[in-house]
Every structure is written in structure tokens, then in C-alpha cells.
Write a protein that holds these residues in place. Structure first.
Motif, PDB file in Angstrom:
ATOM      1  N   PHE A 355       0.814  -1.214   0.000  1.00 31.02           N
ATOM      2  CA  PHE A 355       0.000   0.000   0.000  1.00 31.02           C
ATOM      3  C   PHE A 355       0.853   1.271   0.000  1.00 31.02           C
ATOM      4  O   PHE A 355       0.323   2.369   0.174  1.00 31.02           O
ATOM      5  CB  PHE A 355      -0.939   0.023   1.215  1.00 31.02           C
ATOM      6  CG  PHE A 355      -2.030  -1.009   1.151  1.00 31.02           C
ATOM      7  CD1 PHE A 355      -2.963  -1.004   0.120  1.00 31.02           C
ATOM      8  CD2 PHE A 355      -2.130  -1.992   2.124  1.00 31.02           C
ATOM      9  CE1 PHE A 355      -3.972  -1.954   0.066  1.00 31.02           C
ATOM     10  CE2 PHE A 355      -3.133  -2.947   2.074  1.00 31.02           C
ATOM     11  CZ  PHE A 355      -4.068  -2.923   1.048  1.00 31.02           C
ATOM     12  N   GLY A 356       2.152   1.103  -0.203  1.00 33.02           N
ATOM     13  CA  GLY A 356       3.029   2.264  -0.175  1.00 33.02           C
ATOM     14  C   GLY A 356       3.435   2.618   1.244  1.00 33.02           C
ATOM     15  O   GLY A 356       3.298   1.825   2.187  1.00 33.02           O
ATOM     16  N   PHE A 357       3.912   3.856   1.390  1.00 32.95           N
ATOM     17  CA  PHE A 357       4.376   4.326   2.696  1.00 32.95           C
ATOM     18  C   PHE A 357       4.401   5.848   2.655  1.00 32.95           C
ATOM     19  O   PHE A 357       4.513   6.452   1.596  1.00 32.95           O
ATOM     20  CB  PHE A 357       5.770   3.765   3.002  1.00 32.95           C
ATOM     21  CG  PHE A 357       6.248   4.021   4.406  1.00 32.95           C
ATOM     22  CD1 PHE A 357       5.728   3.305   5.468  1.00 32.95           C
ATOM     23  CD2 PHE A 357       7.202   4.998   4.669  1.00 32.95           C
ATOM     24  CE1 PHE A 357       6.156   3.535   6.768  1.00 32.95           C
ATOM     25  CE2 PHE A 357       7.643   5.243   5.955  1.00 32.95           C
ATOM     26  CZ  PHE A 357       7.116   4.504   7.011  1.00 32.95           C
ATOM     27  N   GLY A 358       4.287   6.455   3.824  1.00 38.69           N
ATOM     28  CA  GLY A 358       4.357   7.909   3.882  1.00 38.69           C
ATOM     29  C   GLY A 358       3.018   8.574   3.611  1.00 38.69           C
ATOM     30  O   GLY A 358       1.956   7.943   3.693  1.00 38.69           O
ATOM     31  N   VAL A 359       3.059   9.856   3.253  1.00 41.70           N
ATOM     32  CA  VAL A 359       1.826  10.647   3.134  1.00 41.70           C
ATOM     33  C   VAL A 359       0.943  10.172   1.983  1.00 41.70           C
ATOM     34  O   VAL A 359      -0.267  10.423   1.986  1.00 41.70           O
ATOM     35  CB  VAL A 359       2.141  12.148   2.965  1.00 41.70           C
ATOM     36  CG1 VAL A 359       2.831  12.700   4.205  1.00 41.70           C
ATOM     37  CG2 VAL A 359       2.975  12.410   1.720  1.00 41.70           C
ATOM     38  N   HIS A 360       1.513   9.496   0.985  1.00 38.14           N
ATOM     39  CA  HIS A 360       0.729   9.004  -0.133  1.00 38.14           C
ATOM     40  C   HIS A 360       0.305   7.545   0.036  1.00 38.14           C
ATOM     41  O   HIS A 360      -0.177   6.928  -0.918  1.00 38.14           O
ATOM     42  CB  HIS A 360       1.510   9.159  -1.438  1.00 38.14           C
ATOM     43  CG  HIS A 360       1.565  10.567  -1.942  1.00 38.14           C
ATOM     44  ND1 HIS A 360       2.531  11.455  -1.527  1.00 38.14           N
ATOM     45  CD2 HIS A 360       0.772  11.245  -2.808  1.00 38.14           C
ATOM     46  CE1 HIS A 360       2.338  12.619  -2.136  1.00 38.14           C
ATOM     47  NE2 HIS A 360       1.281  12.514  -2.910  1.00 38.14           N
ATOM     48  N   GLN A 361       0.481   7.007   1.232  1.00 34.37           N
ATOM     49  CA  GLN A 361       0.051   5.629   1.467  1.00 34.37           C
ATOM     50  C   GLN A 361      -1.428   5.482   1.112  1.00 34.37           C
ATOM     51  O   GLN A 361      -2.228   6.399   1.314  1.00 34.37           O
ATOM     52  CB  GLN A 361       0.277   5.261   2.934  1.00 34.37           C
ATOM     53  CG  GLN A 361       0.126   3.786   3.231  1.00 34.37           C
ATOM     54  CD  GLN A 361       0.565   3.445   4.652  1.00 34.37           C
ATOM     55  OE1 GLN A 361       0.597   4.303   5.521  1.00 34.37           O
ATOM     56  NE2 GLN A 361       0.893   2.192   4.883  1.00 34.37           N
ATOM     57  N   CYS A 362      -1.798   4.324   0.557  1.00 33.71           N
ATOM     58  CA  CYS A 362      -3.136   4.103   0.019  1.00 33.71           C
ATOM     59  C   CYS A 362      -4.242   4.506   0.996  1.00 33.71           C
ATOM     60  O   CYS A 362      -4.331   3.986   2.110  1.00 33.71           O
ATOM     61  CB  CYS A 362      -3.297   2.633  -0.360  1.00 33.71           C
ATOM     62  SG  CYS A 362      -4.939   2.214  -0.958  1.00 33.71           S
ATOM     63  N   LEU A 363      -5.083   5.423   0.555  1.00 30.33           N
ATOM     64  CA  LEU A 363      -6.190   5.920   1.369  1.00 30.33           C
ATOM     65  C   LEU A 363      -7.206   4.817   1.673  1.00 30.33           C
ATOM     66  O   LEU A 363      -7.752   4.742   2.776  1.00 30.33           O
ATOM     67  CB  LEU A 363      -6.877   7.071   0.629  1.00 30.33           C
ATOM     68  CG  LEU A 363      -8.166   7.622   1.238  1.00 30.33           C
ATOM     69  CD1 LEU A 363      -7.873   8.374   2.537  1.00 30.33           C
ATOM     70  CD2 LEU A 363      -8.868   8.541   0.243  1.00 30.33           C
ATOM     71  N   GLY A 364      -7.451   3.950   0.701  1.00 29.06           N
ATOM     72  CA  GLY A 364      -8.515   2.961   0.839  1.00 29.06           C
ATOM     73  C   GLY A 364      -8.065   1.600   1.328  1.00 29.06           C
ATOM     74  O   GLY A 364      -8.806   0.617   1.175  1.00 29.06           O
TER      75      GLY A 364
END
Length: 413
Positions: A355-364
Motif C-alpha cells: 500500500f506504499g508508505f508515507g503521506v501518499h500511502q493508500c487511502l482505501g
């Protein structure tokens, strides 16, 4: 190691022409694994160079810890319009319609906060009965018709599509339209003109829905955003762009994960049986995380560009240089996951970066986890004899997409 300049390589001969093309092809006999060349790049070191379609040579960050560092660093930008951004394909005129996913803070944070509440844990968990009913209804239809069926069309695609339509307030009767446009938008082999046209079609469709919500608001996410238009917090266009992003992300990723996860389990019968026969919700949750780690459908890497010089992993990424963060290889990092190429639903895989990492981590991601838990546990329990109705070599994989999966999955029971 300290290197600089857009054409410097980490290769032994320093010859830019020797760089591997990215994205790299997967091995035909190992469709669940990262590309062999990417695995070799990880063995060679934490930083490497690759060549993109346009001849640029961005950095690739190969290790789990370094990827989290880069994705959490405010000195890297997700803005596709920044010079040096390593685009996966030519950028069309409507690329801005992807909303805050390709923005930086503070604008990214401002827009993202507008849609955070509906994806909070308690709000999502309250959707469980509705998701369970959708799941059971789709399985009832499958069983009534008998096999074989294409699991993508019969189950994996309609489940998250129905859920996100209900959440957003989008008529599911329009699913053929938005699914077709989504497929064009995420296909790397499509022309920029076709992708731009698909984006424009989706944006126009959502704009009309926003107009309808302004006239007749309901109890859904888009109606909630419309109230922010009335208050002046958002523009009409911003709401439409958010709708495009949430609609695409809300069905494409989860649909591919349901189908690809099922295929992986069917190819690992011991793991399939373990998940099918369990009544332990903790094991189901563990299986979801392990499948997310093992498969990672966002297989083209998250893209960034350095805004300043960044010292990392013994090297220097200069301002203006592109960065690719291929999460699939980080999820096979042997320093984090023992025997990483083995599918083991009993392992603790929660540190994956699917789901990624940091502020752009997956919202859903909370919603995606719930959909996957319900889908996997219910499907295999209710159809315990589920099996492939084709050879693995004949399954059409989505090698041409920015989201990995299968176009079809013939199954029977």
C-alpha cells in the motif's frame, strides 16, 4: 558510493547503454514473482539505474528500508509535471484529472483530508454486512449457473465495483462504461490520446454526477463532497477529479487482487486448504497481508522525483533526478522476510509496502483489506472444490498494465 548526474550508472563499466529497460519482464514460468532482472538489481545493491521508454535513466531503490525512507521523505515529489519525474508512459493533457494522488503537500493533504473520514476503520467495518451480502449474492449466482466461469467477471470485478459504487453514490448500472474507461487508463500500451480521452470521459461522467448531487444530495461520499462545494472549500472540478480517482482505485486494485490471490492459492494447494478450512479471523487477516506481500499488484513502481540532493544507501540522488520505488521487490527483501519467495499465509507479513508508505500511502487500504478478507474466506469456504479450468500457462496476465493481475480466470468446482 556517491554518484551524480542523470546518466551516471552503478554498473561496472559505466556504460549507459547497458542499463535494463524498466518495467522488466517477468519470467513466464514464475508469474507471481518480481522480474528476475529486478531481483538481480536488488542483489547488486540498494540503488541502481534503469532506462525508461523515453530514454531517461532514473534511480531504482531496491531495499525495503530504503524504500520506506524515500517514500517518507518530504524532499521527493509525486507531481508528474515536475521536471525529471519518471513517467511510466507519455503524459496526456488530462493527466491532472487523477486528483491528489499526483500532488504534493500542502495541496495533497488538503484534498486528501476531505475524503479520509469515510475510509476510517469504524466506518469501513460498519460496511461488513453489506460487503458480506454482495459476496454471498455473487457466489449464489455462480453456484446456480454452474461452472466453469470466469472468476474475474463473475466475482472479482463486480464485488469491489458494487462496494465502491455504493460508497460513492455512483450507479452500478454504469459499470460497463467506467470499467472500460479504467482499463484504457491503466494500460501502458495505450496511446496518450486514448488515455487522455478515457480520463476526459470519466471526468465528464463524474461532473454530471456532481451536478445531480448538487440538485439532489444523498447519503454518500460524493454528496458529502458536494457540501464542501457549497461552502467554498472545494470546486466542482476538484470533486469530479476526486470521484475519478476513488472510482478507479476503488475497483481496479481490489478486483485484480481477488483474482490474482485466488490463482496464487490454487497454485499452492496447501495454503489454499489452510485458508479454506480456517475459522480463525486472525489467520484470514494474516493471509490477506501475505498475499499482498507476495503478489503486490502495483508492479510498475511508485514514481518520484528528488527536489533536493538526498543522501541515501551510501549514495546521492541529485535534485531533479527521477526515482522508482518498486514495492514488489521490497516485499521480497530477505532482510525483512525470511524465505521471501515462499507463500506462507501463517507468516507475519504486516511490514509489507503493497500500500506504499508515507503521506501518499493508500487511502482505501482499510476498505481493501476488509473486501479481501470477506472475499477470500467466503469464496473458498462456500466453494471448497474450487479449481482452475485452464492450465496456468494459458492464463492471460496483465503484463501491459500499471495494475497487475489476470484478464480472465477460468474456474470450476
Amino acid at each position: 558510493m556517491t554518484v551524480s548526474g542523470p546518466t551516471t550508472t552503478t554498473g561496472t563499466d559505466g556504460d549507459d547503454a547497458t542499463l535494463a529497460e524498466f518495467p522488466m519482464p517477468r519470467a513466464a514460468k514464475c508469474p507471481f514473482d518480481p522480474p528476475p532482472a529486478l531481483k538481480e538489481l536488488q542483489k547488486e545493491g540498494p540503488l541502481g539505474r534503469v532506462r525508461l521508454w523515453d530514454g531517461t535513466t532514473p534511480w531504482v531503490v531496491t531495499r525495503h528500508a530504503d524504500q520506506r525512507t524515500i517514500l517518507g521523505d518530504p524532499r521527493v515529489s509525486a507531481d508528474v509535471h515536475k521536471p525529471g519525474y519518471p513517467s511510466s508512459a507519455p503524459i496526456g493533457p488530462n493527466s491532472g484529472s487523477i486528483s491528489f494522488i499526483l500532488m504534493d503537500d500542502p495541496e495533497h493533504g488538503r484534498l486528501r483530508r476531505m475524503v479520509t473520514a469515510p475510509f476510517a476503520f469504524k466506518r469501513v467495518e460498519a460496511m461488513r454486512p453489506a460487503i458480506q451480502k454482495i459476496t454471498d449474492d455473487l457466489i449464489d449466482t455462480m453456484l446456480a449457473g454452474g461452472g466453469p466461469v470466469d472468476l474475474v467477471q463473475a466475482f472479482a470485478l463486480p464485488l469491489p465495483s458494487l462496494v465502491i459504487c455504493e460508497l460513492l453514490g455512483v450507479p452500478y448500472s454504469d459499470h460497463d462504461f467506467f470499467q472500460t474507461q479504467s482499463k484504457i487508463l491503466i494500460n501502458r500500451d495505450e496511446t496518450p490520446e486514448n488515455r487522455s480521452a478515457a480520463t476526459a470521459e470519466l471526468a465528464g461522467y463524474l461532473a454530471k454526477l456532481v451536478d445531480e448531487k448538487l440538485a439532489h444530495p444523498g447519503d454518500d461520499l460524493l454528496s458529502g463532497l458536494v457540501e464542501r462545494v457549497r461552502s467554498g472549500e472545494l470546486t466542482h472540478g476538484e470533486v469530479a477529479q476526486m470521484g475519478v480517482l476513488l472510482l478507479i482505485a476503488g475497483h481496479e486494485t481490489t478486483a485484480n487482487m481477488i483474482a490474482l490471490g485466488t490463482l496464487a492459492l490454487l497454485e499452492h494447494p496447501d495454503q489454499f486448504a489452510l485458508l479454506r478450512d480456517t475459522e480463525d479471523p486472525a489467520l484470514v487477516a494474516s493471509a490477506v497481508d501475505e498475499l499482498l506481500r507476495y503478489l503486490n499488484i502495483t508492479h510498475s513502481g511508485r514514481r518520484r522525483v528528488a527536489l533536493e540532493d538526498i543522501e541515501i544507501a551510501g549514495g546521492t540522488i541529485r535534485a531533479g533526478e527521477g526515482i522508482i520505488v518498486p514495492n514488489d521487490i521490497a516485499n521480497r527483501d530477505p532482510e525483512v522476510f525470511a524465505d521471501p519467495d515462499r507463500l506462507d499465509i501463517e507468516r507475519d507479513a504486516r511490514r509489507h509496502v503493497a500500500f506504499g508508505f508515507g503521506v501518499h500511502q493508500c487511502l482505501g487500504q482499510t476498505l481493501a483489506r476488509l473486501e479481501l478478507k470477506v472475499a477470500y474466506s467466503t469464496l473458498y469456504r462456500r466453494i471448497p472444490g474450487l479449481r482452475l479450468a485452464a492450465e496456468l500457462k494459458d492464463i492471460p496476465f496483465k503484463h501491459d498494465g500499471s495494475v497487475y493481475g489476470v484478464y480472465e480466470l477460468p474456474v470450476t468446482w
